[in-house]
Design a protein around this motif. Sequence first.
Motif, PDB file in Angstrom:
ATOM      1  N   PRO A  99       0.657  -1.070  -0.143  1.00  0.00           N
ATOM      2  CA  PRO A  99       0.007   0.115   0.424  1.00  0.00           C
ATOM      3  C   PRO A  99       0.977   1.202  -0.127  1.00  0.00           C
ATOM      4  N   THR A 100       0.430   2.350  -0.654  1.00  0.00           N
ATOM      5  CA  THR A 100       0.997   3.345  -0.646  1.00  0.00           C
ATOM      6  C   THR A 100       0.279   4.289  -0.140  1.00  0.00           C
ATOM      7  N   LYS A 101      -1.185   4.270   0.382  1.00  0.00           N
ATOM      8  CA  LYS A 101      -2.359   5.126   1.034  1.00  0.00           C
ATOM      9  C   LYS A 101      -3.201   4.696   1.586  1.00  0.00           C
ATOM     10  N   LEU A 102      -3.351   4.490   2.858  1.00  0.00           N
ATOM     11  CA  LEU A 102      -4.674   4.346   3.620  1.00  0.00           C
ATOM     12  C   LEU A 102      -5.327   5.187   4.177  1.00  0.00           C
ATOM     13  N   GLU A 103      -6.608   5.855   4.348  1.00  0.00           N
ATOM     14  CA  GLU A 103      -7.529   6.450   4.097  1.00  0.00           C
ATOM     15  C   GLU A 103      -9.134   6.039   4.537  1.00  0.00           C
TER      16      GLU A 103
ATOM     17  N   ILE B 165      -7.777   1.502   0.139  1.00  0.00           N
ATOM     18  CA  ILE B 165      -5.847   1.399  -0.149  1.00  0.00           C
ATOM     19  C   ILE B 165      -5.747   1.296  -1.584  1.00  0.00           C
ATOM     20  N   THR B 166      -4.521   2.760  -1.495  1.00  0.00           N
ATOM     21  CA  THR B 166      -3.878   3.304  -2.758  1.00  0.00           C
ATOM     22  C   THR B 166      -2.994   1.679  -3.262  1.00  0.00           C
ATOM     23  N   TRP B 167      -2.502   1.296  -3.656  1.00  0.00           N
ATOM     24  CA  TRP B 167      -1.449   0.254  -3.619  1.00  0.00           C
ATOM     25  C   TRP B 167      -0.624   0.433  -4.993  1.00  0.00           C
ATOM     26  N   ASN B 168       0.778   0.170  -4.483  1.00  0.00           N
ATOM     27  CA  ASN B 168       2.495   0.659  -5.364  1.00  0.00           C
ATOM     28  C   ASN B 168       1.833   0.464  -7.366  1.00  0.00           C
TER      29      ASN B 168
ATOM     30  N   LEU C 229      -6.243   1.012  -6.750  1.00  0.00           N
ATOM     31  CA  LEU C 229      -7.032   1.221  -5.564  1.00  0.00           C
ATOM     32  C   LEU C 229      -7.847   0.329  -5.185  1.00  0.00           C
TER      33      LEU C 229
ATOM     34  N   ARG D 272     -10.159   5.418 -10.550  1.00  0.00           N
ATOM     35  CA  ARG D 272     -10.044   6.138  -9.946  1.00  0.00           C
ATOM     36  C   ARG D 272     -10.085   7.228 -10.170  1.00  0.00           C
TER      37      ARG D 272
END
Length: 107
Positions: free
Chosen positions: A5-9, A18-21, A25, A107
């Motif tokens: 993951p690059t970002k959790l929201e 979760i945005t994945w590398n 999304l 996205r």
Amino acid sequence: MPASPTKLELDEGNRLRITWNAGQLREYTFRELRDACPCATCREKRNAPTASPLQLPIISAAEAQPLRITGMKPVGNYAYSIEFSDGHNTGIYTLETLRQLGQEVAR
Ligand SMILES: [Zn+2]
């Protein structure tokens, strides 16, 4: 490169994003994640024989509240531990599990 993951929201109060590398999304409902909890206790519960149709499960006060994620933190570089508003925090969700749950969103 392994997926990570690059970002959790938290979104709209009942979803985790979760945005994945890899650029993907994925969106997860709290309930889905809670029901998929990989800890031994939850696995045992899911494998238990179906409850009698003449009984209703006893729901604790905490379980009757709307479910939320109250915390999420990395475990090493392969998993996340998720804490839920019902007090449950023993589930370790591997990145592989997280990639299989939820729904991919545009996205
Ligand atoms: Zn569990």
